[in-house]
Write an enzyme that holds these catalytic residues in place. Structure first.
Site, PDB file in Angstrom:
ATOM      1  N   LYS A  26      38.023  15.059  13.085  1.00 58.47           N
ATOM      2  CA  LYS A  26      36.802  15.367  13.826  1.00 58.47           C
ATOM      3  C   LYS A  26      36.327  14.130  14.598  1.00 58.47           C
ATOM      4  CE  LYS A  26      35.014  18.930  10.673  1.00 58.47           C
ATOM      5  NZ  LYS A  26      33.958  19.251   9.674  1.00 58.47           N
TER       6      LYS A  26
ATOM      7  N   ALA B 151      31.700  14.077   9.423  1.00 61.34           N
ATOM      8  CA  ALA B 151      31.804  14.294   7.977  1.00 61.34           C
ATOM      9  C   ALA B 151      32.402  15.662   7.720  1.00 61.34           C
ATOM     10  CB  ALA B 151      30.430  14.179   7.312  1.00 61.34           C
ATOM     11  N   ASP B 152      32.971  15.799   6.533  1.00 62.07           N
ATOM     12  CA  ASP B 152      33.475  17.102   6.112  1.00 62.07           C
ATOM     13  C   ASP B 152      33.260  17.234   4.610  1.00 62.07           C
ATOM     14  OD1 ASP B 152      35.126  19.510   7.177  1.00 62.07           O
ATOM     15  OD2 ASP B 152      36.028  19.023   5.239  1.00 62.07           O
ATOM     16  N   THR B 153      32.856  18.420   4.195  1.00 54.00           N
ATOM     17  CA  THR B 153      32.594  18.689   2.782  1.00 54.00           C
ATOM     18  C   THR B 153      33.427  19.867   2.324  1.00 54.00           C
ATOM     19  OG1 THR B 153      30.320  17.880   2.976  1.00 54.00           O
ATOM     20  CG2 THR B 153      30.818  19.283   1.087  1.00 54.00           C
TER      21      THR B 153
END
Length: 204
Positions: A53, A76-78
């Site tokens: 990303k 960010a990624d969760t």
């Protein structure tokens, strides 16, 4: 003037967290293919997503500007993992019910990876929290799904909303489970040489 950040995420929760820290948040798009690779672990997946990303947002920036971003570019990624299986956003209400039933009475992991690009340097880190759910009965699951809250969230719940009533124990970061761990995020910004709270400049 408030310190500013570019956020390549459509998440209202990440934007709110950064604004609560005192940053002016400027949005950037970062559309990528979020399909996990076959056999990819949750930690590898979430780290890859945050990095891709970041690279995608930076590439788009360079198609529009001749200079590098003047503020940090944050992505960010969760993801939620149960027994090493990635639980993404549910496809529908039935899928959400299946996820919540699997999480019921057990402990799962919530992993959030954060990447910051600033001054030609990219720094990334992953924070992992362990979340324990109480045992859910079918009526609780049905009522929660009827609220629509689980339908757009990884693991089919949101800790900051109604889903918080299901959590009996959290080991880790509350804001990390929300989608952006503030300690790790500000540490990355500091490592990149950017101002972090408490701010050393006056702003209005």
């Amino acid at each position: 003037m408030k310190p500013a950040l570019y956020l390549a995420s459509g998440s209202p929760r990440r934007k709110e967290i950064l604004e609560n820290l005192g940053y002016q948040v400027l949005r950037l798009p970062a559309d990528i293919n979020e399909t996990p690779y076959p056999g990819e672990t949750a930690s590898a997946y979430v780290a890859r997503m945050a990095a891709e990303k970041n690279a995608a947002a930076l590439a788009l920036w360079h198609t529009r500007h001749i200079h590098t971003p003047e503020y940090p570019l944050l992505t960010a990624d969760t993801t939620v993992a149960l027994n090493n299986q990635i639980l993404g956003k549910p496809d529908n209400a039935q899928h959400a019910a299946e996820m919540l039933s699997a999480l019921s009475g057990s402990t799962h992991q919530v992993l959030t990876s954060v990447c910051v690009y600033f001054n030609d340097t990219r720094q990334c880190t992953t924070q992992t929290s362990h979340v324990t759910f109480k045992t859910l009965n079918p009526s609780e699951i049905s009522a929660y799904i009827a609220s629509k809250e689980p339908l757009d969230k990884a693991g089919a719940y949101g800790i900051q909303g109604l889903g918080g009533v299901f959590i009996t124990h959290l080991q880790g970061s509350f804001t990390g489970v929300m989608g952006l761990p503030v300690y790790e995020t500000t540490l990355l910004l500091e490592e990149c040489g950017y101002i972090t709270p408490p701010f050393s400049i006056e702003y209005g």
